[in-house]
Design an enzyme around this catalytic site. Structure first.
Site, PDB file in Angstrom:
ATOM      1  N   ASP A 269       0.740  -1.376   0.002  1.00 34.14           N
ATOM      2  CA  ASP A 269      -0.043  -0.037   0.065  1.00 34.14           C
ATOM      3  C   ASP A 269       1.034   1.259  -0.088  1.00 34.14           C
ATOM      4  O   ASP A 269       1.462   1.546   1.228  1.00 34.14           O
ATOM      5  CB  ASP A 269      -0.893  -0.013   1.184  1.00 34.14           C
ATOM      6  CG  ASP A 269      -1.907  -0.947   1.260  1.00 34.14           C
ATOM      7  OD1 ASP A 269      -1.740  -2.174   0.747  1.00 34.14           O
ATOM      8  OD2 ASP A 269      -2.849  -0.844   2.001  1.00 34.14           O
TER       9      ASP A 269
ATOM     10  N   LYS B  49      -6.807   3.479  -2.909  1.00 33.65           N
ATOM     11  CA  LYS B  49      -7.138   3.459  -1.316  1.00 33.65           C
ATOM     12  C   LYS B  49      -7.340   4.991  -0.878  1.00 33.65           C
ATOM     13  O   LYS B  49      -6.661   5.895  -1.178  1.00 33.65           O
ATOM     14  CB  LYS B  49      -6.091   2.727  -0.436  1.00 33.65           C
ATOM     15  CG  LYS B  49      -6.196   2.778   0.911  1.00 33.65           C
ATOM     16  CD  LYS B  49      -4.904   1.788   1.428  1.00 33.65           C
ATOM     17  CE  LYS B  49      -4.754   2.170   2.933  1.00 33.65           C
ATOM     18  NZ  LYS B  49      -3.729   1.292   3.553  1.00 33.65           N
TER      19      LYS B  49
ATOM     20  N   LYS C 156     -10.266   0.426  -1.827  1.00 34.08           N
ATOM     21  CA  LYS C 156     -10.083   0.158  -0.471  1.00 34.08           C
ATOM     22  C   LYS C 156     -10.321   1.469   0.200  1.00 34.08           C
ATOM     23  O   LYS C 156      -9.733   2.482   0.018  1.00 34.08           O
ATOM     24  CB  LYS C 156      -8.608  -0.237   0.121  1.00 34.08           C
ATOM     25  CG  LYS C 156      -8.618  -0.607   1.326  1.00 34.08           C
ATOM     26  CD  LYS C 156      -7.000  -1.070   1.678  1.00 34.08           C
ATOM     27  CE  LYS C 156      -6.596  -1.193   3.130  1.00 34.08           C
ATOM     28  NZ  LYS C 156      -5.388  -1.592   3.549  1.00 34.08           N
TER      29      LYS C 156
END
Length: 234
Positions: free
Chosen positions: A98, A161, A191
């Site tokens: 991430d 995300k 996300k």
């Protein structure tokens, strides 16, 4: 933050959307071991930890995935440093990375540079390893969210995300998740992370288009309780 969800899902299904997260600076190896045990008990999809906690031992027979952050939490690292960090994480057993983009580059309209930053890290995270791009949506306008999501897809990201959970602007919102999903379509997943604290929060984010949730208080969320959910530790 959220609207009232109209979908109904079991706790077991919601758990499979969760990256069970521990990113507190004071986290220890013992804390991460406890995180792994809890994640397996809860049935979450993965754990998400700092790269310095690698390598990890996942018990035999478990399909629990390991995600790590990269360029966290500011994103103001050189692309080559992010790529090196991501490469080492993959070498040490991470399944997913991430990464945080340079939010200032987005605010300045430098989407070509943002795309190049993501592409550099993507090269260090080869498929089938998963790359998620943290865009810090609460700090962006809708137009900026669209622009950075387009850059993420063009660079080959698997997910966009919402948030690190550490930015003062805040975390995920249903509006941001819905806009992100509308922008990426079937080309990437979304996300929602940062402030997803209740079961209704989780359902609302999934309904808006999120297929993954970053949650630090997973046990409390899945039990329907909010009292034990920590804040500021996403």
């Amino acid at each position: 933050m959220t609207s009232t969800p109209t979908i109904t899902l079991s706790a077991e299904i919601v758990a499979q959307h969760i990256d069970h997260t521990l990113l507190k600076p004071e986290a220890t190896a013992a804390d991460v071991t406890a995180l792994i045990i809890e994640a397996i008990e809860l049935g979450t999809y993965s754990i998400c930890v700092s790269p310095s906690m690698l390598p990890l031992t996942i018990p035999a027979g478990s399909d629990l995935k390991v995600a790590v952050v990269c360029g966290f939490p500011s994103g103001k690292h050189h692309s080559a440093i992010k790529a090196a960090e991501a490469a080492l994480s993959i070498e040490q057993g991470a399944d997913e990375v991430d990464m945080v983009i340079d939010i200032g580059a987005v605010k300045a309209g430098r989407f070509t540079d943002v795309q190049a930053d993501i592409a550099t890290v993507r090269a260090s995270v080869p498929a089938p390893k998963v790359l998620k791009v943290i865009i810090e949506s609460a700090a962006l306008t809708d137009a900026e969210i669209v622009g950075v999501c387009q850059a993420s897809v063009a660079a080959g990201a698997d997910f966009v995300k919402t948030s690190t959970g550490f930015h003062p602007a805040g975390g995920a919102t249903v509006h941001a998740v819905r806009l992100m999903k509308q922008t990426v379509g079937d080309r990437a997943e979304v996300k929602a992370s940062g402030g997803v604290r209740t079961f209704d929060d989780a359902l609302a984010m999934i309904e808006a288009g999120a297929t993954r949730l970053g949650v630090s208080g997973s046990a409390a969320l899945l039990s329907g309780s909010t009292s034990a959910v920590p804040t500021g530790t996403y």
